[in-house]
Design an enzyme around this catalytic site. Structure first.
Site, PDB file in Angstrom:
ATOM      1  N   GLU A 166      -7.812  -6.524  -7.375  1.00 15.24           N
ATOM      2  CA  GLU A 166      -6.176  -6.152  -7.927  1.00 15.24           C
ATOM      3  C   GLU A 166      -5.240  -7.327  -7.467  1.00 15.24           C
ATOM      4  OE1 GLU A 166      -4.028  -4.544  -9.469  1.00 15.24           O
ATOM      5  OE2 GLU A 166      -4.497  -2.564  -9.715  1.00 15.24           O
ATOM      6  N   ARG A 188      -0.044   4.673   0.624  1.00 19.73           N
ATOM      7  CA  ARG A 188      -0.073   3.339   0.733  1.00 19.73           C
ATOM      8  C   ARG A 188       0.250   2.554  -0.578  1.00 19.73           C
ATOM      9  NH1 ARG A 188      -3.425   1.076  -2.925  1.00 19.73           N
ATOM     10  NH2 ARG A 188      -5.258   2.311  -3.722  1.00 19.73           N
ATOM     11  N   ASN A 200       0.509   0.068  -3.511  1.00 21.36           N
ATOM     12  CA  ASN A 200      -0.294  -0.390  -4.724  1.00 21.36           C
ATOM     13  C   ASN A 200       0.222  -1.511  -5.285  1.00 21.36           C
ATOM     14  OD1 ASN A 200      -2.710   0.402  -5.878  1.00 21.36           O
ATOM     15  ND2 ASN A 200      -1.669   0.983  -7.787  1.00 21.36           N
ATOM     16  N   GLU A 244      -6.374   7.392  -0.959  1.00 17.30           N
ATOM     17  CA  GLU A 244      -7.501   7.970  -1.629  1.00 17.30           C
ATOM     18  C   GLU A 244      -7.959   9.216  -0.643  1.00 17.30           C
ATOM     19  OE1 GLU A 244      -7.038   3.971  -3.442  1.00 17.30           O
ATOM     20  OE2 GLU A 244      -6.731   4.748  -1.255  1.00 17.30           O
ATOM     21  N   ASN A 282       2.008   1.285 -10.616  1.00 18.07           N
ATOM     22  CA  ASN A 282       0.882   0.281 -11.243  1.00 18.07           C
ATOM     23  C   ASN A 282       1.720  -0.581 -11.851  1.00 18.07           C
ATOM     24  OD1 ASN A 282      -1.695  -0.402 -10.617  1.00 18.07           O
ATOM     25  ND2 ASN A 282      -2.545   1.654 -11.404  1.00 18.07           N
ATOM     26  N   ASP A 297      -3.502   0.411 -16.028  1.00 22.23           N
ATOM     27  CA  ASP A 297      -3.566   0.225 -14.579  1.00 22.23           C
ATOM     28  C   ASP A 297      -2.866  -1.217 -14.517  1.00 22.23           C
ATOM     29  OD1 ASP A 297      -4.322  -0.823 -12.026  1.00 22.23           O
ATOM     30  OD2 ASP A 297      -6.390   0.010 -12.291  1.00 22.23           O
TER      31      ASP A 297
END
Length: 305
Positions: free
Chosen positions: A17, A109, A111, A129, A161, A216
């Site tokens: 990422e 968390r 991202n 997750e 995102n 994403d």
């Protein structure tokens, strides 16, 4: 125009990422959120270095810092931290915590996170997750960093995102993705950095039907067209700024495409991160680049600390 996809020499990431191109070092920095590691693809050497950070359970984004070479700001668990890394060593060093969401937000968390044209960091969160289904629980928020605190701009976010901005305009225009909504939202940004006038810029649904993948990470080219990575879609979508429709699809040999960034000496190559998963063989998790696109990107902004 014919484009080419090349797999670059890099470790297969569990969840690659956050690619960011550094003009100064001619390198692409990115992260593997779940391993977790920070990585640097050296363009000239055509090799990738990676490092771990003690105490980090996740590292979700990495951004460059103005006037501080070898210093980076990262999303680490539910904190935003300044770290130091020489780009080659197997360990990065913590410098200091810039902001901490605290125990009341220990279920989330960070991202995606990026820096706007004025040097401000924006970053969002999502449910861990292991904590349940972020699509349903919507525990995330979207923030702007402001001198040691994270200012909440948007609540009830599922998976915060993709982020990109138009070239500095007045007002500044920002594009943002909350993945399960299947939409790219556009906002005007006021002088304080707060968001106004939310609209849907692009809807991934086709005739009202979900396409079978979600948006994403995201970037934009020098002309303001958007490039949207598709988690589950095997491709990057180019969305024309004027028509607000898909004008080109760039196919890749991995299903879970996570994010994109323009780079290379001429800023005309698109770097693409992806995610590895057990039931999908390599090159899932690889770092790719797309060439021959006939467009150029913009230099990526550095955070002013």
């Amino acid at each position: 125009m014919a484009y080419q996809v090349t797999q670059l020499p890099s470790p297969l990431a569990k969840l690659g990422e956050g690619p960011v191109w550094d003009i100064d070092t001619q390198s692409l920095y990115y992260v593997d959120i779940l391993t977790p590691t920070i990585l640097r693809y050296d363009y000239k050497e055509n090799r990738t270095y990676n490092a771990t950070l003690d105490g980090a359970a996740t590292i979700s984004f990495i951004v460059l810092v103005t006037g501080k070479p070898e210093h980076f700001v990262i999303g680490e668990n539910n904190r935003v931290s300044l770290i130091q890394w020489d780009g080659r060593s197997e360990k990065a060093s913590p410098v200091r915590t810039l902001a901490d969401l605290g125990e009341s937000h220990c279920n989330v968390r960070f991202n995606d996170g990026k820096v706007d044209p004025l040097g401000r960091l924006y970053a969002g969160t999502m449910l861990w997750e292991s904590g349940g289904d972020p699509n349903i629980q919507k525990e995330g928020q979207f923030y702007r960093y402001d001198n040691g605190t994270m200012v909440s701009l948007k609540r009830n976010v599922s998976i915060s995102n993709g982020l990109t901005w138009d070239e500095p305009t007045n007002p500044l225009r920002m594009y943002y993705i909350d993945s399960p909504t299947l939409e790219v939202k556009a906002f005007d940004v006021d002088g304080q950095g707060d968001l106004k006038n939310e609209t849907v810029f692009f809807d991934l649904r086709v005739n009202g039907t979900a396409p079978g993948y979600v948006p994403d990470g995201m970037t934009s080219d020098a002309d303001g067209n958007l490039y949207v990575a598709t988690w589950g879609g095997w491709q990057v979508l180019k969305v024309d700024k004027t028509t607000q429709k898909v004008s080109q699809e760039f196919k890749l040999p991995a299903e879970r495409i996570t994010s994109v960034a323009f780079g290379g000496p001429q800023l005309d190559e698109l770097f693409v991160t992806s995610a590895f998963h057990v039931d999908k063989p390599a090159p899932a998790g690889a770092l790719f680049k797309i060439t021959g696109m006939g467009v150029k990107g913009k230099p990526m902004y550095k955070m002013i600390l």
